[in-house]
Design a protein around this motif. Structure first.
Motif, PDB file in Angstrom:
ATOM      1  N   MET A 167     -19.088 -10.160 -16.503  1.00 22.75           N
ATOM      2  CA  MET A 167     -19.077 -10.532 -15.828  1.00 22.75           C
ATOM      3  C   MET A 167     -18.830 -12.011 -15.773  1.00 22.75           C
ATOM      4  O   MET A 167     -19.670 -12.382 -16.090  1.00 22.75           O
ATOM      5  CB  MET A 167     -19.042 -10.455 -14.238  1.00 22.75           C
ATOM      6  N   PRO A 168     -17.883 -12.698 -16.225  1.00 21.79           N
ATOM      7  CA  PRO A 168     -17.930 -14.349 -16.172  1.00 21.79           C
ATOM      8  C   PRO A 168     -18.435 -15.285 -15.646  1.00 21.79           C
ATOM      9  O   PRO A 168     -18.130 -15.038 -14.340  1.00 21.79           O
ATOM     10  CB  PRO A 168     -16.666 -14.946 -16.670  1.00 21.79           C
ATOM     11  N   LEU A 169     -19.057 -16.166 -15.729  1.00 19.98           N
ATOM     12  CA  LEU A 169     -20.101 -17.467 -14.986  1.00 19.98           C
ATOM     13  C   LEU A 169     -19.253 -17.639 -14.466  1.00 19.98           C
ATOM     14  O   LEU A 169     -17.735 -18.238 -15.282  1.00 19.98           O
ATOM     15  CB  LEU A 169     -20.545 -17.963 -15.952  1.00 19.98           C
ATOM     16  N   LYS A 170     -19.105 -18.793 -12.807  1.00 20.48           N
ATOM     17  CA  LYS A 170     -18.577 -19.028 -12.127  1.00 20.48           C
ATOM     18  C   LYS A 170     -19.138 -20.722 -12.233  1.00 20.48           C
ATOM     19  O   LYS A 170     -19.891 -20.605 -12.245  1.00 20.48           O
ATOM     20  CB  LYS A 170     -18.054 -19.157 -11.142  1.00 20.48           C
ATOM     21  N   SER A 171     -17.901 -21.778 -11.978  1.00 20.60           N
ATOM     22  CA  SER A 171     -18.206 -23.137 -12.072  1.00 20.60           C
ATOM     23  C   SER A 171     -19.562 -23.475 -10.307  1.00 20.60           C
ATOM     24  O   SER A 171     -18.050 -22.737  -9.392  1.00 20.60           O
ATOM     25  CB  SER A 171     -17.370 -24.268 -11.825  1.00 20.60           C
ATOM     26  N   GLY A 172     -20.357 -23.889 -10.278  1.00 24.64           N
ATOM     27  CA  GLY A 172     -20.810 -23.790  -9.091  1.00 24.64           C
ATOM     28  C   GLY A 172     -22.143 -22.926  -8.843  1.00 24.64           C
ATOM     29  O   GLY A 172     -23.007 -22.961  -8.450  1.00 24.64           O
ATOM     30  N   ALA A 220     -26.369 -11.700 -19.284  1.00 26.67           N
ATOM     31  CA  ALA A 220     -26.512 -11.877 -17.447  1.00 26.67           C
ATOM     32  C   ALA A 220     -25.315 -13.227 -18.413  1.00 26.67           C
ATOM     33  O   ALA A 220     -25.111 -12.974 -17.124  1.00 26.67           O
ATOM     34  CB  ALA A 220     -27.975 -12.993 -18.107  1.00 26.67           C
ATOM     35  N   TYR A 221     -25.110 -14.178 -19.283  1.00 27.47           N
ATOM     36  CA  TYR A 221     -24.278 -15.249 -19.110  1.00 27.47           C
ATOM     37  C   TYR A 221     -22.782 -14.125 -19.753  1.00 27.47           C
ATOM     38  O   TYR A 221     -21.838 -15.507 -19.838  1.00 27.47           O
ATOM     39  CB  TYR A 221     -24.810 -15.913 -20.239  1.00 27.47           C
ATOM     40  N   GLY A 222     -22.869 -12.969 -20.214  1.00 28.31           N
ATOM     41  CA  GLY A 222     -21.166 -12.654 -20.095  1.00 28.31           C
ATOM     42  C   GLY A 222     -20.865 -12.893 -21.637  1.00 28.31           C
ATOM     43  O   GLY A 222     -19.395 -13.137 -21.397  1.00 28.31           O
ATOM     44  N   VAL A 223     -21.592 -12.783 -22.306  1.00 30.59           N
ATOM     45  CA  VAL A 223     -21.749 -13.315 -23.968  1.00 30.59           C
ATOM     46  C   VAL A 223     -21.268 -12.180 -24.992  1.00 30.59           C
ATOM     47  O   VAL A 223     -21.367 -12.340 -26.356  1.00 30.59           O
ATOM     48  CB  VAL A 223     -22.115 -14.709 -23.956  1.00 30.59           C
ATOM     49  N   TRP A 224     -21.691 -11.523 -24.534  1.00 30.29           N
ATOM     50  CA  TRP A 224     -22.594 -10.088 -25.336  1.00 30.29           C
ATOM     51  C   TRP A 224     -21.075  -8.868 -25.120  1.00 30.29           C
ATOM     52  O   TRP A 224     -20.924  -7.956 -23.929  1.00 30.29           O
ATOM     53  CB  TRP A 224     -23.515  -9.569 -24.819  1.00 30.29           C
ATOM     54  N   VAL A 225     -19.945  -8.997 -26.040  1.00 28.10           N
ATOM     55  CA  VAL A 225     -18.590  -7.856 -25.448  1.00 28.10           C
ATOM     56  C   VAL A 225     -18.085  -7.444 -26.660  1.00 28.10           C
ATOM     57  O   VAL A 225     -18.682  -7.754 -27.864  1.00 28.10           O
ATOM     58  CB  VAL A 225     -17.923  -9.246 -24.943  1.00 28.10           C
ATOM     59  N   GLU A 226     -18.143  -6.888 -26.493  1.00 25.37           N
ATOM     60  CA  GLU A 226     -17.001  -5.731 -27.687  1.00 25.37           C
ATOM     61  C   GLU A 226     -15.646  -7.247 -28.235  1.00 25.37           C
ATOM     62  O   GLU A 226     -15.179  -7.358 -28.080  1.00 25.37           O
ATOM     63  CB  GLU A 226     -15.959  -4.039 -26.894  1.00 25.37           C
ATOM     64  N   LYS A 227     -16.275  -6.805 -29.314  1.00 23.55           N
ATOM     65  CA  LYS A 227     -15.365  -7.630 -30.517  1.00 23.55           C
ATOM     66  C   LYS A 227     -14.036  -6.663 -31.407  1.00 23.55           C
ATOM     67  O   LYS A 227     -15.156  -5.351 -31.554  1.00 23.55           O
ATOM     68  CB  LYS A 227     -15.556  -8.599 -31.109  1.00 23.55           C
ATOM     69  N   THR A 260     -19.389 -19.102 -27.083  1.00 27.79           N
ATOM     70  CA  THR A 260     -19.119 -19.473 -25.207  1.00 27.79           C
ATOM     71  C   THR A 260     -20.485 -20.438 -24.834  1.00 27.79           C
ATOM     72  O   THR A 260     -20.995 -20.790 -25.786  1.00 27.79           O
ATOM     73  CB  THR A 260     -19.776 -18.168 -24.513  1.00 27.79           C
ATOM     74  N   THR A 261     -19.726 -22.101 -24.296  1.00 26.89           N
ATOM     75  CA  THR A 261     -20.823 -22.921 -23.983  1.00 26.89           C
ATOM     76  C   THR A 261     -21.222 -22.799 -22.644  1.00 26.89           C
ATOM     77  O   THR A 261     -19.597 -22.998 -21.900  1.00 26.89           O
ATOM     78  CB  THR A 261     -20.462 -24.562 -24.892  1.00 26.89           C
ATOM     79  N   VAL A 262     -21.987 -23.561 -21.783  1.00 19.24           N
ATOM     80  CA  VAL A 262     -22.574 -23.585 -20.286  1.00 19.24           C
ATOM     81  C   VAL A 262     -22.822 -24.548 -20.316  1.00 19.24           C
ATOM     82  O   VAL A 262     -24.179 -24.883 -20.994  1.00 19.24           O
ATOM     83  CB  VAL A 262     -22.857 -21.911 -20.034  1.00 19.24           C
ATOM     84  N   PRO A 280     -15.421 -20.971 -22.571  1.00 19.93           N
ATOM     85  CA  PRO A 280     -15.519 -19.510 -22.949  1.00 19.93           C
ATOM     86  C   PRO A 280     -14.747 -19.214 -25.005  1.00 19.93           C
ATOM     87  O   PRO A 280     -13.419 -20.356 -24.460  1.00 19.93           O
ATOM     88  CB  PRO A 280     -14.575 -18.765 -22.582  1.00 19.93           C
ATOM     89  N   ARG A 281     -14.214 -18.488 -25.393  1.00 21.31           N
ATOM     90  CA  ARG A 281     -14.424 -18.346 -26.849  1.00 21.31           C
ATOM     91  C   ARG A 281     -13.786 -19.899 -27.250  1.00 21.31           C
ATOM     92  O   ARG A 281     -12.805 -20.244 -28.092  1.00 21.31           O
ATOM     93  CB  ARG A 281     -12.601 -18.058 -26.481  1.00 21.31           C
ATOM     94  N   VAL A 282     -14.667 -20.708 -27.878  1.00 21.18           N
ATOM     95  CA  VAL A 282     -15.211 -21.574 -28.556  1.00 21.18           C
ATOM     96  C   VAL A 282     -14.254 -21.725 -29.503  1.00 21.18           C
ATOM     97  O   VAL A 282     -14.652 -21.230 -30.363  1.00 21.18           O
ATOM     98  CB  VAL A 282     -16.332 -22.427 -28.327  1.00 21.18           C
TER      99      VAL A 282
END
Length: 154
Positions: free
Chosen positions: A1-6, A101-108, A121-123, A136-138
């Motif tokens: 699940m993608p992270l959200k600001s805040g 945990a940061y939602g960046v390990w995904v199926e490609k 991705t950058t956070v 996302p998707r930098v």
């Protein structure tokens, strides 16, 4: 699940180059850029690392730590860091717990073949350990400059 600001940034503690351990707790009180990348010493990842490295003094002036994170082992990170003179730490998540945990390990998918990997991705994390912004998707060109502008504004 993608992270959200805040929202609070997921906690982590990872081994990093130079024998360091980097954790969310150790970053508290400072702003931090966590940039997630697929693999050491590949063209896009090298360009991204060099872009952040070129702006290291500006990030430091903005009280913002820069940390690269990938599933590569520390030995690979050390070689990559030395080869390009990178002045910031690279953290290793071989277990992929933080990446998940940061939602960046995904199926490609490449050439019709599906596999698991890091989505570039950058956070940006604020001084209180909350997610300030997510990219996302930098696309690498101009990205480090955009992150720096956001860090300065935070």
């Amino acid at each position: 699940m993608p992270l959200k600001s805040g929202e609070p940034a997921p906690d982590f503690s990872l081994p990093a180059t130079g024998g360091e351990t980097i954790s969310l707790t150790s970053l508290k009180g400072h702003k931090a850029v966590l940039y997630f990348y697929p693999k050491d010493d590949t063209s896009g990842c090298t360009l991204e690392a060099k872009s952040f490295n070129d702006l290291r003094e500006a990030f430091a002036a903005a009280d913002t730590a820069v940390i690269g994170v990938s599933p590569d082992p520390i030995r690979s990170h050390d070689k990559f860091r030395e080869k390009y003179g990178l002045a910031f730490p690279l953290a290793s998540d071989e277990e992929k717990a933080m990446l998940e945990a940061y939602g960046v390990w995904v199926e490609k998918s490449m050439y019709g073949r599906k596999y698991m990997g890091v989505e570039r991705t950058t956070v940006l994390i604020d001084r209180d350990g909350r997610v300030a912004q997510v990219w996302p998707r930098v696309k690498v060109p101009g990205h480090a400059e955009a992150v720096l502008a956001a860090a300065k504004a935070l």
